[in-house]
Design a protein around this motif. Sequence first.
Motif, PDB file in Angstrom:
ATOM      1  N   SER A  47      -6.097   9.460  -0.049  1.00  0.00           N
ATOM      2  CA  SER A  47      -5.901   8.712   1.119  1.00  0.00           C
ATOM      3  C   SER A  47      -5.376   7.464   0.833  1.00  0.00           C
ATOM      4  O   SER A  47      -4.407   6.837   1.604  1.00  0.00           O
ATOM      5  CB  SER A  47      -7.416   8.852   1.935  1.00  0.00           C
ATOM      6  OG  SER A  47      -8.273   8.177   1.347  1.00  0.00           O
ATOM      7  N   LEU A  48      -5.811   6.885  -0.146  1.00  0.00           N
ATOM      8  CA  LEU A  48      -5.197   5.706  -0.613  1.00  0.00           C
ATOM      9  C   LEU A  48      -3.777   5.569  -0.958  1.00  0.00           C
ATOM     10  O   LEU A  48      -3.142   4.736  -0.833  1.00  0.00           O
ATOM     11  CB  LEU A  48      -6.259   4.892  -1.704  1.00  0.00           C
ATOM     12  CG  LEU A  48      -6.077   3.369  -1.810  1.00  0.00           C
ATOM     13  CD1 LEU A  48      -5.976   2.456  -0.844  1.00  0.00           C
ATOM     14  CD2 LEU A  48      -6.847   3.148  -3.247  1.00  0.00           C
ATOM     15  N   CYS A  49      -3.521   6.693  -1.797  1.00  0.00           N
ATOM     16  CA  CYS A  49      -2.338   7.006  -2.436  1.00  0.00           C
ATOM     17  C   CYS A  49      -1.181   7.244  -1.462  1.00  0.00           C
ATOM     18  O   CYS A  49       0.054   7.031  -1.483  1.00  0.00           O
ATOM     19  CB  CYS A  49      -2.119   7.734  -3.460  1.00  0.00           C
ATOM     20  SG  CYS A  49      -3.125   7.429  -5.039  1.00  0.00           S
ATOM     21  N   LYS A  57       0.823  -1.183  -0.074  1.00  0.00           N
ATOM     22  CA  LYS A  57      -0.076  -0.188   0.039  1.00  0.00           C
ATOM     23  C   LYS A  57       0.834   1.397  -0.109  1.00  0.00           C
ATOM     24  O   LYS A  57       0.539   2.476  -0.434  1.00  0.00           O
ATOM     25  CB  LYS A  57      -0.901   0.032   1.273  1.00  0.00           C
ATOM     26  CG  LYS A  57      -2.105  -1.170   1.100  1.00  0.00           C
ATOM     27  CD  LYS A  57      -2.817  -1.107   2.572  1.00  0.00           C
ATOM     28  CE  LYS A  57      -3.987  -2.159   2.501  1.00  0.00           C
ATOM     29  NZ  LYS A  57      -4.900  -1.787   1.393  1.00  0.00           N
ATOM     30  N   SER A  75      -8.773  11.796  -6.656  1.00  0.00           N
ATOM     31  CA  SER A  75     -10.254  11.154  -6.135  1.00  0.00           C
ATOM     32  C   SER A  75      -9.814  10.029  -5.262  1.00  0.00           C
ATOM     33  O   SER A  75     -10.772   9.364  -4.265  1.00  0.00           O
ATOM     34  CB  SER A  75     -11.124  10.896  -6.999  1.00  0.00           C
ATOM     35  OG  SER A  75     -10.418   9.840  -7.841  1.00  0.00           O
ATOM     36  N   ASN A  76      -8.388   9.563  -5.075  1.00  0.00           N
ATOM     37  CA  ASN A  76      -8.005   8.711  -4.077  1.00  0.00           C
ATOM     38  C   ASN A  76      -6.861   9.070  -3.232  1.00  0.00           C
ATOM     39  O   ASN A  76      -5.732   8.215  -3.265  1.00  0.00           O
ATOM     40  CB  ASN A  76      -7.565   7.388  -5.029  1.00  0.00           C
ATOM     41  CG  ASN A  76      -9.077   6.715  -5.732  1.00  0.00           C
ATOM     42  OD1 ASN A  76      -9.827   6.173  -5.319  1.00  0.00           O
ATOM     43  ND2 ASN A  76      -9.210   7.183  -6.866  1.00  0.00           N
ATOM     44  N   GLU A 115      -5.994  -1.342  -6.537  1.00  0.00           N
ATOM     45  CA  GLU A 115      -7.145  -1.092  -5.711  1.00  0.00           C
ATOM     46  C   GLU A 115      -7.974   0.066  -6.217  1.00  0.00           C
ATOM     47  O   GLU A 115      -9.062   0.073  -6.020  1.00  0.00           O
ATOM     48  CB  GLU A 115      -6.759  -0.877  -4.227  1.00  0.00           C
ATOM     49  CG  GLU A 115      -6.279  -1.864  -3.436  1.00  0.00           C
ATOM     50  CD  GLU A 115      -5.873  -1.632  -1.947  1.00  0.00           C
ATOM     51  OE1 GLU A 115      -6.716  -2.369  -1.035  1.00  0.00           O
ATOM     52  OE2 GLU A 115      -5.230  -0.787  -1.831  1.00  0.00           O
ATOM     53  N   ILE A 116      -7.420   0.874  -7.090  1.00  0.00           N
ATOM     54  CA  ILE A 116      -7.914   2.009  -7.678  1.00  0.00           C
ATOM     55  C   ILE A 116      -8.722   1.398  -8.896  1.00  0.00           C
ATOM     56  O   ILE A 116      -8.035   0.767  -9.615  1.00  0.00           O
ATOM     57  CB  ILE A 116      -7.121   3.114  -7.956  1.00  0.00           C
ATOM     58  CG1 ILE A 116      -6.406   3.762  -6.870  1.00  0.00           C
ATOM     59  CG2 ILE A 116      -7.719   4.246  -8.746  1.00  0.00           C
ATOM     60  CD1 ILE A 116      -5.308   4.801  -6.759  1.00  0.00           C
ATOM     61  N   TYR A 124       1.874   2.973  -3.770  1.00  0.00           N
ATOM     62  CA  TYR A 124       1.229   3.888  -4.783  1.00  0.00           C
ATOM     63  C   TYR A 124       1.887   4.955  -5.038  1.00  0.00           C
ATOM     64  O   TYR A 124       1.805   5.436  -6.331  1.00  0.00           O
ATOM     65  CB  TYR A 124      -0.278   3.853  -4.270  1.00  0.00           C
ATOM     66  CG  TYR A 124      -0.983   2.788  -4.119  1.00  0.00           C
ATOM     67  CD1 TYR A 124      -1.231   1.919  -5.170  1.00  0.00           C
ATOM     68  CD2 TYR A 124      -1.667   2.323  -3.054  1.00  0.00           C
ATOM     69  CE1 TYR A 124      -1.830   0.493  -4.864  1.00  0.00           C
ATOM     70  CE2 TYR A 124      -2.399   1.156  -2.687  1.00  0.00           C
ATOM     71  CZ  TYR A 124      -2.637   0.501  -3.688  1.00  0.00           C
ATOM     72  OH  TYR A 124      -3.427  -0.721  -3.750  1.00  0.00           O
ATOM     73  N   LYS A 151      -6.801  10.257 -11.183  1.00  0.00           N
ATOM     74  CA  LYS A 151      -7.427   9.267 -10.227  1.00  0.00           C
ATOM     75  C   LYS A 151      -6.556   9.417  -8.678  1.00  0.00           C
ATOM     76  O   LYS A 151      -7.239   9.096  -7.821  1.00  0.00           O
ATOM     77  CB  LYS A 151      -6.708   7.757 -10.745  1.00  0.00           C
ATOM     78  CG  LYS A 151      -7.551   7.290 -12.035  1.00  0.00           C
ATOM     79  CD  LYS A 151      -8.831   7.056 -11.454  1.00  0.00           C
ATOM     80  CE  LYS A 151      -9.754   6.619 -12.774  1.00  0.00           C
ATOM     81  NZ  LYS A 151     -11.070   6.385 -12.512  1.00  0.00           N
ATOM     82  N   THR A 152      -5.420  10.049  -8.765  1.00  0.00           N
ATOM     83  CA  THR A 152      -4.939  10.264  -7.432  1.00  0.00           C
ATOM     84  C   THR A 152      -5.826  11.269  -6.735  1.00  0.00           C
ATOM     85  O   THR A 152      -5.958  11.311  -5.632  1.00  0.00           O
ATOM     86  CB  THR A 152      -3.562  10.844  -7.417  1.00  0.00           C
ATOM     87  OG1 THR A 152      -2.676   9.963  -8.209  1.00  0.00           O
ATOM     88  CG2 THR A 152      -3.016  11.056  -6.374  1.00  0.00           C
TER      89      THR A 152
END
Length: 494
Positions: free
Chosen positions: A442-444, A6, A439-440, A354-355, A9, A436-437
């Motif tokens: 916290s995941l990145c 994780k 909108s994502n 995951e994205i 990313y 894409k980053t």
Amino acid sequence: MLLSQKLCYKYALITFMFFGIQGIVSTGGALDTVFPDFPNPVPFIAGRSFHLNISIMWPLFGITGIVYYFFGREAGREMYSLKLIEANFWVFLVTIVTILGSFMFGFNEGIEYLEAYRPLKLGVAVSICILFYNLIRTYFVARVPKSRATLVSILAGSFTLIVFFLPNILRYAHPVAEEFIKFWVVHLWEEMSLELIGTGVLAAVVVTLPGIQRTTIENIIYLDITVMVLTGILATGHHYYWAGGPFYWIWVGGAFSTIQVVPTLLLLYSIIKTVKLQYFFQLEQREKIAMAMIGCSMFYHIFGAGLMGFLMAIPAINKYIHGTYITSAHSHLAVFGVFGFLVLALSYYIFFSEIVLDKSSYWLSWAGIFLLNGGLLIMSIALLVAGGLQSHLWYVVGLTVGETNQAIFPWLLLRLAGGLTYTTGSSILTYIIIRKTWSNFSLCFPSLKQLEQQRKLELQDLHAGFQQISIAGNNLSRVLRRTKVLLDKYLKLK
């Protein structure tokens, strides 16, 4: 998914951002070459240093994240330290940004490809040392056989990154010695260190495909490692001759350059023999994009780096084409065509783990790949023709450098058109990743605290699950004992 994966990313994100910046800067350099009187805010020397160094640094930055992603999976456990992965990211990112920024202010040591000031090179050294330390500590506690070829290949490549880079931090009184050592990074990083790492991570991806047997791939990898080390070190010799070394080096380099394409051909042959084309159409969208770019890397590896490198290393040919645009064409095909596409492929694969890859981004990705290939081929063909004309007009016709530059102008203009096409493709792929980053985010960019909490929750869930199994087992044991008692009574009464 491992928690260490994780953290990769953001490596993929920054890799694509540097890649996009490189396309824009290189187009500016091509424009300045064709129209030298055109107003340019960046001096040519600074722009060239920026372009050459970023072309090495962004693939190296990307391969760092890729190694972290696949090494833990191949080792069957988490990476030794999540904190080191995080520290590695920020140290390396700050180092690269500082190096590139220093060129814009005129700080340049004048060593081609290694123009950064020596204190800044220490940042690169620290980054690759952190990578190797984290890998070797993970390797020692791996839950798989230590002889697993993917792990050995990645470790060998990571270790040689350090071995070949550290001597370049020192100063040398003799310019020939400095040039010799320079090619340990410029050539041996590409022809051996990154080859070893790339083979390891590529094999880690390939073994997940249907029809692939790990034992077959691992046997090929060990053979590849042997050939890569032998040919990589000795094939560098054709650079030593032009740096001021003895004449025999050009023959040693030329001879071993002929064998350098063998490892790639072996790996490609084993994949073709074991994977059927129908499997490609069964892959997910992100895997199709990644495999397409890996296919591009294989193509340029064989024809752009391998075959062209072999022809260029032949002493009788090398004598006339050295220093022409043919060398530039080979550099573009070998550096970006081989490792650029491979790093982009695996970074793309990681980023969309995951994205969600939506339909529009999927088709835009195909457009970006098409434009990258078109631009790269147009640039390379134009540079090859321009280089051939340079050699002919210099050595056969006897024209001056100025007259030759006028004659090859149309081909440099075509090279600029190829650069614009390439930059369009790189901008599209970079745009997809950045969008894409957004909108994502916290995941990145997960925090270590969140990941540690997630790990604790997962461990608690596992512990609770084992407790439930234990309770269920105890209940079952009591039921079985009660059943046995009742059965004994029944048999006695009967």
